[in-house]
Design an enzyme around this catalytic site. Structure first.
Site, PDB file in Angstrom:
ATOM      1  N   ASP A 120      69.837   2.221   7.901  1.00 31.56           N
ATOM      2  CA  ASP A 120      70.955   2.039   8.826  1.00 31.56           C
ATOM      3  C   ASP A 120      71.537   0.634   8.781  1.00 31.56           C
ATOM      4  O   ASP A 120      72.456   0.313   9.532  1.00 31.56           O
ATOM      5  CB  ASP A 120      70.567   2.422  10.257  1.00 31.56           C
ATOM      6  N   ASP A 126      67.543  -1.387   4.472  1.00 33.46           N
ATOM      7  CA  ASP A 126      66.240  -1.435   5.123  1.00 33.46           C
ATOM      8  C   ASP A 126      65.565  -0.081   4.986  1.00 33.46           C
ATOM      9  O   ASP A 126      66.113   0.845   4.373  1.00 33.46           O
ATOM     10  CB  ASP A 126      66.370  -1.875   6.586  1.00 33.46           C
ATOM     11  N   SER A 174      62.137   1.690  10.754  1.00 29.07           N
ATOM     12  CA  SER A 174      63.185   0.823  10.211  1.00 29.07           C
ATOM     13  C   SER A 174      62.627  -0.195   9.214  1.00 29.07           C
ATOM     14  O   SER A 174      62.092   0.170   8.183  1.00 29.07           O
ATOM     15  CB  SER A 174      63.922   0.144  11.368  1.00 29.07           C
ATOM     16  N   ASP A 220      64.992   2.541   6.790  1.00 29.19           N
ATOM     17  CA  ASP A 220      65.597   3.806   7.211  1.00 29.19           C
ATOM     18  C   ASP A 220      67.072   3.898   6.869  1.00 29.19           C
ATOM     19  O   ASP A 220      67.712   4.901   7.168  1.00 29.19           O
ATOM     20  CB  ASP A 220      65.373   4.049   8.703  1.00 29.19           C
TER      21      ASP A 220
END
Length: 449
Positions: free
Chosen positions: A243, A239, A103, A241
Site C-alpha cells: 500500500d 512495502d 505491512s 503489503d
C-alpha cells in the site's frame, strides 16, 4: 470507550503470541456477526486476502473459521496487495473484507484489518463495536456459513490497474522493482510488463520469512545500489503489503512520498484531473512541497500523521488526491486506499517519458528528524509542555519563518519526542535541530512536580 486491540491500522502483533489463532477467529466472528445485520440475506460474503508471511495461512484458516461460525461465507483470495481489497469489494459487492498483513513489519508480526462494504477501512466506532462483541457471548447464527476459494483475484486486480492506466505506454522504459518479498511480487512486475516496460525485479522470491528483510520501501540500499549500477529510468520499492511505495532515481537518490505527490499533483492539475485543485498531506510533509504547491496555485490541507486522516480531509473537502511522506499515496478516483503499484504508475504517467532524474515536482529542503528517547511517558509529557521548550520552539520557528519550519511532537506509541527541522541549508537545519534536542533533554531531566 477506548479501543483495546485495534491500533491505527487494525490489530497487529507477533503471530501466535499476541495475535493468536484464537484471537483472530474471534475478531473475524465478531466482525462477520456485525456485518450480518446489514447483509442482504443475513449471510455476509467476506473477502480474505493476505501477504506472504509464514503465519498467513494459519491466520487465514482462523479467519475462515470465524466467518463461517458467524454464518458468513469466507472467500479466500490468496496473496494480494492490501489495495486489492477495496477494489474487489466494489467489483463483487462483498459485505466485508479482511486483510492479513503487518505491512512493513518483520515477518514474525502479522495483523488483521477490516474493510467495510463501501471499501473503506472500518471507523474507530465500528472497531469498538467489534471489540464489544468479542467480549460478549458469541452470536449464534440460524445456520453455519462456509468457506470457498475465490479464483482469479490477481487477474481482477490487474484488470483494474490496466483500466486506470491503459493509456500509459511504457514501451522502451527500463524499470527496476523491489517487491519486498511481499504481496506485490506477482502483481507489480506483471502490470508493468503488460504496459510495455522492460522490468527487472529484486526481492520477488518470498519464503515466508524474508518479507521486508533488507528490502522494500524501508530498506532502500539494495535498490539504490542497483539503480546506480544499471541504466533504469526509475526504481520503485514497495512495502510488504503493497500500500506504499518509494522511488529511487538513476543516481541512487531516494525520492520519497512528498516528491512523488508533488510530481503527480502538478501533472493532474495540468490535465484538469486534480479535483478541487487541492491536495491533502500530513504535518510531516516537507516545506518545499508547500512552496511548490503555492507557486502552482494548488491548495494544501494538512492533517495528522496517518492515511486515515488524509482520507478524512479529502472527503471533507471533496478532493481526491493526497498522501504521506512515507509513500502512502491515495487517488480516490482509483481506490479509497493507498496503492503502491498505482502510485508508481502514476509517477511514470507524470514523467511523460522522462527518467526520474528529470523530475520537476519540488525543491526539497534539507530535513533533520531526531527522536529524543525519554525514560517514560511522564518525562515525555514534561518535555513536550515545558515552558522553556515551548519558548525555544517559538523562537526557532520565528527564525525560519518563510524559509523553513520546526515541528516538535510527542509519539503516540513510544516515549519519544520527535524533533523535525527544515531549513534552506544543511548546517542551519543541523544547528536548529541540535539546539531543540538539547532543550528537550534538559526539560525532561527536570524533577516532576
Amino acid at each position: 470507550m477506548a479501543r483495546r486491540l485495534f491500533g491505527t491500522d487494525g490489530v497487529r502483533g507477533v503471530a501466535g503470541e499476541f495475535l493468536s489463532a484464537e484471537l483472530t477467529l474471534g475478531l473475524a466472528r465478531a466482525a462477520t456477526a456485525r456485518a450480518a445485520t446489514s447483509a442482504a440475506d443475513g449471510r455476509p460474503r467476506v473477502l480474505v486476502i493476505r501477504d506472504t508471511r509464514e503465519s498467513g495461512e494459519m491466520l487465514e484458516a482462523a479467519v475462515a473459521a470465524g466467518v463461517a461460525a458467524a454464518g458468513g461465507v469466507a472467500l479466500l483470495g490468496g496473496v494480494l496487495p492490501t489495495p486489492a481489497a477495496p477494489l474487489l469489494i466494489a467489483r463483487y459487492g462483498f459485505d466485508l473484507g479482511v486483510v492479513l498483513s503487518a505491512s512493513h513489519n518483520p515477518f514474525a508480526d502479522n495483523g488483521v484489518k477490516f474493510f467495510g462494504a463501501d471499501g473503506d477501512k472500518l471507523s474507530d466506532a465500528v472497531e469498538e463495536e467489534i471489540e464489544a462483541l468479542l467480549d460478549g457471548e458469541p452470536v449464534q447464527p440460524d445456520e453455519l456459513g462456509g468457506v470457498r476459494q475465490l479464483h482469479g483475484t490477481l487477474d481482477d486486480y490487474l484488470r483494474e490497474l490496466h483500466v486506470r492506466f491503459g493509456g500509459l505506454d511504457l514501451a522502451g522504459r527500463r524499470i527496476l522493482l523491489d517487491c519486498a518479498n511481499g504481496a506485490t511480487y506477482k502483481a507489480a512486475p506483471e502490470i508493468f510488463r503488460r504496459l510495455g516496460a522492460h522490468v527487472d525485479v529484486l526481492a520477488d522470491t518470498p519464503d515466508g520469512r524474508n518479507i521486508n528483510a533488507g528490502c522494500g520501501s524501508t530498506h532502500l540500499d539494495q535498490l539504490a545500489a542497483a539503480m546506480r549500477a544499471g541504466d533504469h529510468d526509475a526504481g520503485f520499492a514497495f512495502d510488504g503489503d503493497g500500500d506504499r511505495v518509494l522511488a529511487v532515481d538513476g543516481d541512487g537518490a531516494v525520492v520519497d512520498g512528498d516528491e512523488l505527490i508533488a510530481l503527480a499533483a502538478l501533472h493532474l492539475r495540468a490535465q484538469g484531473r486534480l479535483r478541487g485543485d487541492g491536495v491533502a498531506v500530513t504535518v510531516m510533509t516537507n516545506y518545499g512541497f508547500h512552496a511548490a504547491m503555492e507557486s502552482a496555485g494548488i491548495e494544501v490541507a494538512i492533517t495528522n500523521v496517518g492515511d486515515r486522516y488524509v482520507l478524512e480531509a479529502l472527503r471533507a473537502r471533496g478532493w481526491a488526491f493526497g498522501g504521506e511522506q512515507s509513500g502512502h499515496i491515495v487517488e480516490l478516483g482509483f481506490a479509497p486506499s493507498g496503492d503502491g503499484i498505482a502510485s508508481a504508475l502514476l509517477t511514470l504517467e507524470a514523467l511523460a517519458g522522462r527518467p526520474l532524474t528529470e523530475r520537476r515536482g519540488m525543491d526539497k529542503l534539507p530535513q533533520r528528524l531526531v527522536n529524543v528517547r525519554l525514560p517514560d511517558r511522564p518525562s515525555l509529557e514534561r518535555a513536550a509542555s515545558d515552558p522553556q521548550m515551548l519558548a525555544a520552539i517559538e523562537r526557532e520557528s520565528a527564525g525560519l519563518e518563510g524559509r523553513g519550519r520546526v515541528l516538535v511532537r510527542a509519539s503516540g506509541t513510544e516515549p519519544l519526542l520527535r524533533v523535525m527541522v527544515e531549513a534552506p541549508a544543511d548546517d542551519e537545519a543541523d544547528a536548529v535541530c541540535g539546539r531543540l534536542v538539547e532543550q528537550a533533554e534538559a526539560a525532561a531531566s527536570q524533577p516532576a512536580g
